[in-house]
Write an enzyme that holds these catalytic residues in place. Structure first.
Site, PDB file in Angstrom:
ATOM      1  N   PRO A 130       0.877  -1.488   0.011  1.00 32.91           N
ATOM      2  CA  PRO A 130       0.143   0.099  -0.085  1.00 32.91           C
ATOM      3  C   PRO A 130       0.893   1.059  -0.047  1.00 32.91           C
ATOM      4  O   PRO A 130       1.732   1.338   0.792  1.00 32.91           O
ATOM      5  CB  PRO A 130      -0.783  -0.058   1.201  1.00 32.91           C
ATOM      6  CG  PRO A 130      -0.689  -1.441   1.751  1.00 32.91           C
ATOM      7  CD  PRO A 130       0.543  -2.041   1.346  1.00 32.91           C
ATOM      8  N   GLU A 131       0.828   2.223  -0.796  1.00 33.27           N
ATOM      9  CA  GLU A 131       1.399   3.312  -1.023  1.00 33.27           C
ATOM     10  C   GLU A 131       0.525   4.463  -0.543  1.00 33.27           C
ATOM     11  O   GLU A 131      -0.722   4.210  -0.245  1.00 33.27           O
ATOM     12  CB  GLU A 131       1.706   3.555  -2.434  1.00 33.27           C
ATOM     13  CG  GLU A 131       2.587   2.701  -3.079  1.00 33.27           C
ATOM     14  CD  GLU A 131       4.175   3.076  -2.754  1.00 33.27           C
ATOM     15  OE1 GLU A 131       4.655   3.765  -2.056  1.00 33.27           O
ATOM     16  OE2 GLU A 131       5.147   1.946  -3.184  1.00 33.27           O
ATOM     17  N   HIS A 180      -6.145 -14.586   8.355  1.00 33.28           N
ATOM     18  CA  HIS A 180      -5.234 -13.395   8.370  1.00 33.28           C
ATOM     19  C   HIS A 180      -5.769 -12.071   8.920  1.00 33.28           C
ATOM     20  O   HIS A 180      -5.163 -10.761   8.918  1.00 33.28           O
ATOM     21  CB  HIS A 180      -4.500 -13.212   7.104  1.00 33.28           C
ATOM     22  CG  HIS A 180      -3.784 -14.579   6.317  1.00 33.28           C
ATOM     23  ND1 HIS A 180      -2.497 -14.612   6.998  1.00 33.28           N
ATOM     24  CD2 HIS A 180      -3.900 -15.089   5.395  1.00 33.28           C
ATOM     25  CE1 HIS A 180      -2.101 -15.513   6.391  1.00 33.28           C
ATOM     26  NE2 HIS A 180      -2.969 -15.986   5.086  1.00 33.28           N
ATOM     27  N   ARG A 187       1.318 -10.829   5.871  1.00 33.25           N
ATOM     28  CA  ARG A 187       2.722 -10.796   6.045  1.00 33.25           C
ATOM     29  C   ARG A 187       3.211 -10.193   7.413  1.00 33.25           C
ATOM     30  O   ARG A 187       4.023 -10.290   7.908  1.00 33.25           O
ATOM     31  CB  ARG A 187       3.375 -10.162   5.099  1.00 33.25           C
ATOM     32  CG  ARG A 187       3.206 -10.954   3.556  1.00 33.25           C
ATOM     33  CD  ARG A 187       4.034 -10.483   2.548  1.00 33.25           C
ATOM     34  NE  ARG A 187       5.546 -10.273   2.671  1.00 33.25           N
ATOM     35  CZ  ARG A 187       6.448  -9.953   1.870  1.00 33.25           C
ATOM     36  NH1 ARG A 187       6.007  -9.381   0.882  1.00 33.25           N
ATOM     37  NH2 ARG A 187       7.662  -9.808   2.296  1.00 33.25           N
ATOM     38  N   LYS A 224      23.619  17.981  -3.006  1.00 32.82           N
ATOM     39  CA  LYS A 224      23.450  16.569  -2.632  1.00 32.82           C
ATOM     40  C   LYS A 224      23.769  15.858  -3.839  1.00 32.82           C
ATOM     41  O   LYS A 224      23.408  15.699  -4.774  1.00 32.82           O
ATOM     42  CB  LYS A 224      21.700  16.373  -2.526  1.00 32.82           C
ATOM     43  CG  LYS A 224      21.176  16.905  -1.375  1.00 32.82           C
ATOM     44  CD  LYS A 224      21.121  15.675  -0.435  1.00 32.82           C
ATOM     45  CE  LYS A 224      20.274  16.212   0.983  1.00 32.82           C
ATOM     46  NZ  LYS A 224      21.247  16.256   2.039  1.00 32.82           N
TER      47      LYS A 224
END
Ligand SMILES: [Zn+2]
Length: 269
Positions: free
Chosen positions: A2-3, A90, A109, A150
Site C-alpha cells: 500500500p502506497e 489473516h 505478512r 546533494k
C-alpha cells in the site's frame, strides 16, 4: 505494498463509518505484527471516534483519550464488515463498533502496525517526517533548495521520507518519467525548472491515483470485495523491455538503492 494513495483511499473509505461512531472494544487475534499491538488498543472500551486523519502512510484514528496509529505495512488492508462475519486466517484486529459493524484489519505478512499515542507531537514514528507531497509546503523551490550539493541519486533521494513523505517506488519511477528526468543523476544536477516540474508531477501522479482509488470504494465496502488497490496505467514501472508509450524505445531497468528502477533513455535525460 500500500502506497500513499491506497492509504488515503482507505482513510476516505472508513471515515464515514467510523467518525461519530463508538468503538465498543477491540478484538486482537494476533498481536505479533511489526511491533506488538499496543496495550491501550486491546483495552479500548466505548470510545467515540472524533476523526480519521493521515500523515505519510499512517492512519490516525482520533479518540478523546488518544490516537490509534495504523500502518498497513507490506500487505495490510482495512474493510468495514458486519460484526457477524467470521474472521479468517489473516484477520488480526477488529474494532467492534456500536452500530453492529466492524473495522477489520487483514495482513498476511504481518509487517503492519497498530500503535497508540497520547500525544501526536511526541510520537516517535511521526517525528522527522518531511512535508506531505500534496500540501502547499511541498513545491519546486523547496525541492530545488534541498537538492543543492546533494550527491545522492535523484530517485533514492525522492523516496527519502525526510525530504517528502509518500513518494514510493512506483510513484518515483512514474514522476521522473513524466518530468523527463533520468533517475540516476545526482540530486544536485536538478535545475530550478526541473525541480518545479518534478514537484508538480509528483502531486499530479499521486492525485490521479487517489482519484482512481475513489472509484474502487464501492468494492472496498463490499464484504467480499478485495481491498482497494487499483490498476492504473503505468508508463515505466514494471515495463522493462516493453516499448515506451511515448517514443517506442525499450524501457530499461536498473537497481538504485536496491529498488527496481525503470526509465526510457530516450524520453529522460
Ligand atoms: Zn520514451
Amino acid at each position: 505494498m500500500p502506497e500513499l494513495p491506497e492509504v488515503e483511499t482507505s482513510r476516505r473509505g472508513i471515515e464515514p463509518h467510523l467518525v461519530g461512531n463508538v468503538i465498543q472494544y477491540a478484538v486482537v487475534r494476533n498481536s505479533r505484527l511489526r511491533w506488538p499491538v499496543a496495550e491501550e488498543i486491546m483495552k479500548l472500551s466505548d470510545q467515540l471516534v472524533l476523526s480519521i486523519q493521515r500523515r505519510a502512510k499512517y492512519l490516525l484514528v482520533e479518540l478523546a483519550k488518544g490516537w490509534i496509529i495504523v500502518h498497513l505495512g507490506m500487505s495490510g488492508s482495512l474493510r468495514i464488515l458486519p460484526e457477524e462475519r467470521p474472521a479468517e486466517k489473516h484477520d488480526h484486529v477488529d474494532l467492534v463498533m456500536a452500530d453492529g459493524k466492524v473495522l477489520r484489519y487483514t495482513d498476511p505478512r504481518r509487517f503492519g502496525a497498530w500503535l497508540w499515542s497520547d500525544d501526536l507531537e511526541r510520537c516517535s514514528v511521526l517525528a522527522h517526517l518531511g512535508p506531505e507531497p500534496l500540501s502547499d509546503d511541498f513545491h519546486g523551490s523547496y525541492l530545488y533548495a534541498r537538492s543543492s550539493k546533494k550527491k545522492t541519486l535523484i530517485k533514492p533521494w525522492l523516496m527519502d521520507n525526510k525530504l517528502v513523505v509518500g513518494v514510493g517506488n512506483i510513484y518515483a519511477n512514474e514522476a521522473l518519467f513524466t518530468a523527463h528526468i533520468q533517475p540516476d543523476r545526482p540530486a544536485h544536477t536538478l535545475t530550478e525548472r526541473e525541480a518545479n516540474l518534478l514537484a508538480e508531477t509528483i502531486k499530479k501522479v499521486l492525485q490521479r491515483s487517489i482519484e482512481q482509488g475513489g472509484t474502487t470504494l464501492r468494492d472496498f465496502l463490499q464484504s467480499d470485495g478485495k481491498p482497494g488497490y487499483f490498476a492504473q496505467e503505468l508508463f515505466v514501472y514494471g515495463r522493462a523491455g516493453e516499448p515506451c508509450r511515448i517514443c517506442g524505445e525499450k524501457i530499461e531497468s536498473i537497481k538504485l538503492g536496491q529498488r527496481s528502477t525503470f526509465f526510457c533513455r530516450h524520453c529522460q535525460y
